[in-house]
Scaffold this motif. Structure first.
Motif, PDB file in Angstrom:
ATOM      1  N   LEU A 126      31.831  88.179  40.642  1.00 17.69           N
ATOM      2  CA  LEU A 126      30.615  88.643  41.309  1.00 17.69           C
ATOM      3  C   LEU A 126      29.965  89.812  40.584  1.00 17.69           C
ATOM      4  CD1 LEU A 126      28.805  88.094  43.719  1.00 17.69           C
ATOM      5  CD2 LEU A 126      30.083  89.833  44.946  1.00 17.69           C
ATOM      6  N   ASP A 127      30.759  90.743  40.051  1.00 18.34           N
ATOM      7  CA  ASP A 127      30.165  91.888  39.372  1.00 18.34           C
ATOM      8  C   ASP A 127      29.327  91.436  38.183  1.00 18.34           C
ATOM      9  OD1 ASP A 127      32.714  91.192  38.283  1.00 18.34           O
ATOM     10  OD2 ASP A 127      32.803  93.087  37.212  1.00 18.34           O
ATOM     11  N   GLU A 128      29.779  90.419  37.454  1.00 15.43           N
ATOM     12  CA  GLU A 128      29.007  89.896  36.318  1.00 15.43           C
ATOM     13  C   GLU A 128      27.710  89.244  36.788  1.00 15.43           C
ATOM     14  OE1 GLU A 128      31.279  87.314  33.765  1.00 15.43           O
ATOM     15  OE2 GLU A 128      32.993  88.689  33.776  1.00 15.43           O
ATOM     16  N   ALA A 129      27.782  88.470  37.875  1.00 13.82           N
ATOM     17  CA  ALA A 129      26.593  87.792  38.389  1.00 13.82           C
ATOM     18  C   ALA A 129      25.536  88.792  38.871  1.00 13.82           C
ATOM     19  CB  ALA A 129      26.977  86.841  39.517  1.00 13.82           C
ATOM     20  N   VAL A 130      25.974  89.848  39.553  1.00 13.44           N
ATOM     21  CA  VAL A 130      25.034  90.863  40.052  1.00 13.44           C
ATOM     22  C   VAL A 130      24.389  91.604  38.878  1.00 13.44           C
ATOM     23  CG1 VAL A 130      24.812  93.023  41.349  1.00 13.44           C
ATOM     24  CG2 VAL A 130      26.167  91.144  42.281  1.00 13.44           C
ATOM     25  N   ARG A 131      25.192  92.003  37.920  1.00 15.71           N
ATOM     26  CA  ARG A 131      24.651  92.740  36.766  1.00 15.71           C
ATOM     27  C   ARG A 131      23.677  91.878  35.962  1.00 15.71           C
ATOM     28  NH1 ARG A 131      27.294  97.404  37.022  1.00 15.71           N
ATOM     29  NH2 ARG A 131      29.432  97.386  37.775  1.00 15.71           N
ATOM     30  N   ALA A 132      23.971  90.597  35.828  1.00 14.57           N
ATOM     31  CA  ALA A 132      23.055  89.693  35.125  1.00 14.57           C
ATOM     32  C   ALA A 132      21.737  89.568  35.888  1.00 14.57           C
ATOM     33  CB  ALA A 132      23.698  88.325  34.936  1.00 14.57           C
ATOM     34  N   ALA A 133      21.811  89.475  37.199  1.00 18.67           N
ATOM     35  CA  ALA A 133      20.594  89.378  38.012  1.00 18.67           C
ATOM     36  C   ALA A 133      19.744  90.635  37.888  1.00 18.67           C
ATOM     37  CB  ALA A 133      20.965  89.126  39.478  1.00 18.67           C
ATOM     38  N   ILE A 134      20.384  91.801  37.919  1.00 17.39           N
ATOM     39  CA  ILE A 134      19.667  93.068  37.779  1.00 17.39           C
ATOM     40  C   ILE A 134      19.016  93.159  36.402  1.00 17.39           C
ATOM     41  CG2 ILE A 134      20.017  95.570  37.563  1.00 17.39           C
ATOM     42  CD1 ILE A 134      19.792  94.527  40.422  1.00 17.39           C
ATOM     43  N   GLY A 135      19.690  92.666  35.401  1.00 18.35           N
ATOM     44  CA  GLY A 135      19.137  92.696  34.047  1.00 18.35           C
ATOM     45  C   GLY A 135      17.807  91.976  33.941  1.00 18.35           C
ATOM     46  N   LEU A 136      17.593  90.989  34.804  1.00 16.62           N
ATOM     47  CA  LEU A 136      16.351  90.220  34.762  1.00 16.62           C
ATOM     48  C   LEU A 136      15.151  90.988  35.323  1.00 16.62           C
ATOM     49  CD1 LEU A 136      17.730  86.777  35.986  1.00 16.62           C
ATOM     50  CD2 LEU A 136      17.143  87.443  33.633  1.00 16.62           C
ATOM     51  N   ILE A 137      15.391  91.986  36.151  1.00 16.39           N
ATOM     52  CA  ILE A 137      14.282  92.699  36.795  1.00 16.39           C
ATOM     53  C   ILE A 137      14.265  94.191  36.470  1.00 16.39           C
ATOM     54  CG2 ILE A 137      15.496  93.177  38.963  1.00 16.39           C
ATOM     55  CD1 ILE A 137      12.798  92.401  40.359  1.00 16.39           C
ATOM     56  N   GLN A 138      15.249  94.666  35.751  1.00 15.55           N
ATOM     57  CA  GLN A 138      15.384  96.097  35.484  1.00 15.55           C
ATOM     58  C   GLN A 138      14.166  96.688  34.771  1.00 15.55           C
ATOM     59  OE1 GLN A 138      19.208  97.021  33.943  1.00 15.55           O
ATOM     60  NE2 GLN A 138      19.111  99.094  34.716  1.00 15.55           N
ATOM     61  N   ALA A 139      13.593  95.978  33.828  1.00 15.25           N
ATOM     62  CA  ALA A 139      12.434  96.511  33.094  1.00 15.25           C
ATOM     63  C   ALA A 139      11.248  96.723  34.035  1.00 15.25           C
ATOM     64  CB  ALA A 139      12.056  95.570  31.953  1.00 15.25           C
ATOM     65  N   ASP A 140      11.036  95.790  34.964  1.00 16.93           N
ATOM     66  CA  ASP A 140       9.941  95.926  35.924  1.00 16.93           C
ATOM     67  C   ASP A 140      10.167  97.122  36.839  1.00 16.93           C
ATOM     68  OD1 ASP A 140       7.552  95.131  37.369  1.00 16.93           O
ATOM     69  OD2 ASP A 140       8.884  94.342  38.926  1.00 16.93           O
ATOM     70  N   ILE A 141      11.391  97.317  37.276  1.00 16.92           N
ATOM     71  CA  ILE A 141      11.728  98.450  38.142  1.00 16.92           C
ATOM     72  C   ILE A 141      11.484  99.764  37.410  1.00 16.92           C
ATOM     73  CG2 ILE A 141      13.633  99.595  39.367  1.00 16.92           C
ATOM     74  CD1 ILE A 141      12.599  97.005  40.678  1.00 16.92           C
ATOM     75  N   LYS A 142      11.915  99.825  36.152  1.00 18.01           N
ATOM     76  CA  LYS A 142      11.728 101.036  35.348  1.00 18.01           C
ATOM     77  C   LYS A 142      10.243 101.305  35.119  1.00 18.01           C
ATOM     78  CE  LYS A 142      13.445 103.280  31.220  1.00 18.01           C
ATOM     79  NZ  LYS A 142      14.322 103.179  30.049  1.00 18.01           N
ATOM     80  N   ALA A 143       9.469 100.251  34.851  1.00 21.78           N
ATOM     81  CA  ALA A 143       8.027 100.412  34.616  1.00 21.78           C
ATOM     82  C   ALA A 143       7.305 100.962  35.851  1.00 21.78           C
ATOM     83  CB  ALA A 143       7.406  99.078  34.198  1.00 21.78           C
ATOM     84  N   ARG A 144       7.835 100.694  37.025  1.00 21.75           N
ATOM     85  CA  ARG A 144       7.243 101.187  38.272  1.00 21.75           C
ATOM     86  C   ARG A 144       7.779 102.566  38.655  1.00 21.75           C
ATOM     87  NH1 ARG A 144       6.472  96.400  42.587  1.00 21.75           N
ATOM     88  NH2 ARG A 144       6.342  94.613  41.193  1.00 21.75           N
TER      89      ARG A 144
END
Length: 147
Positions: free
Chosen positions: A4-22
């Motif tokens: 699960l930790d790998e799946a969550v981190r992979a999911a966050i990786g997909l949206i992290q740039a958008d979160i940082k940009a905001r």
């Protein structure tokens, strides 16, 4: 099945740039060693992406926006919590947000949360929403079979 930790981190990786940009702070608390859970990784990532994106959209007017994503072991499996410090979900809307085509957004279609709920149900899990400091969503998933 996937850790699960790998799946969550992979999911966050997909949206992290958008979160940082905001300029939104993202607090991820996902310990290693969580049980392996029977998930469809792509569907799981879609659900996490949707919940985090919804939280980010709700934080547009928040002076110190924060999204917290944490996972924890529970007696009945694993819980993944996505919470924000933005506006709470209106009490009158809270029980309807998983209904198809119900939306509180001017430009929303009311399909993201119902789809997310159905995807989690297909993994024998559940998706719940409640208000805390802001909106909070909890995904509960059963543990996989021991290998």
């Amino acid at each position: 099945m996937v850790p699960l930790d790998e799946a969550v981190r992979a999911a966050i990786g997909l949206i992290q740039a958008d979160i940082k940009a905001r300029s939104i702070a993202l607090n991820v608390e996902v310990p290693s060693g969580l049980p392996i859970v029977p998930i469809d990784v792509v569907s799981f990532q879609q659900v996490i992406h949707n919940l985090v994106r919804n939280a980010a959209n709700a934080l547009a007017e928040c002076p110190s926006p924060l999204i917290t994503l944490r996972a924890r072991r529970e007696e009945s499996g694993v819980a993944i919590v996505v919470a924000d410090n933005g506006p709470r979900i209106e009490t009158a809307s809270l029980h309807r947000i998983f209904e198809p085509f119900f939306t509180t957004k001017a430009e929303g279609m009311g399909l993201g949360l119902p789809l997310s709920s159905r995807l989690i149900e297909r993994m024998d899990g559940s998706l719940e929403a409640f208000n805390d400091c802001g909106a909070t969503f909890i995904i509960r998933l059963p543990p996989g079979e021991p290998s």
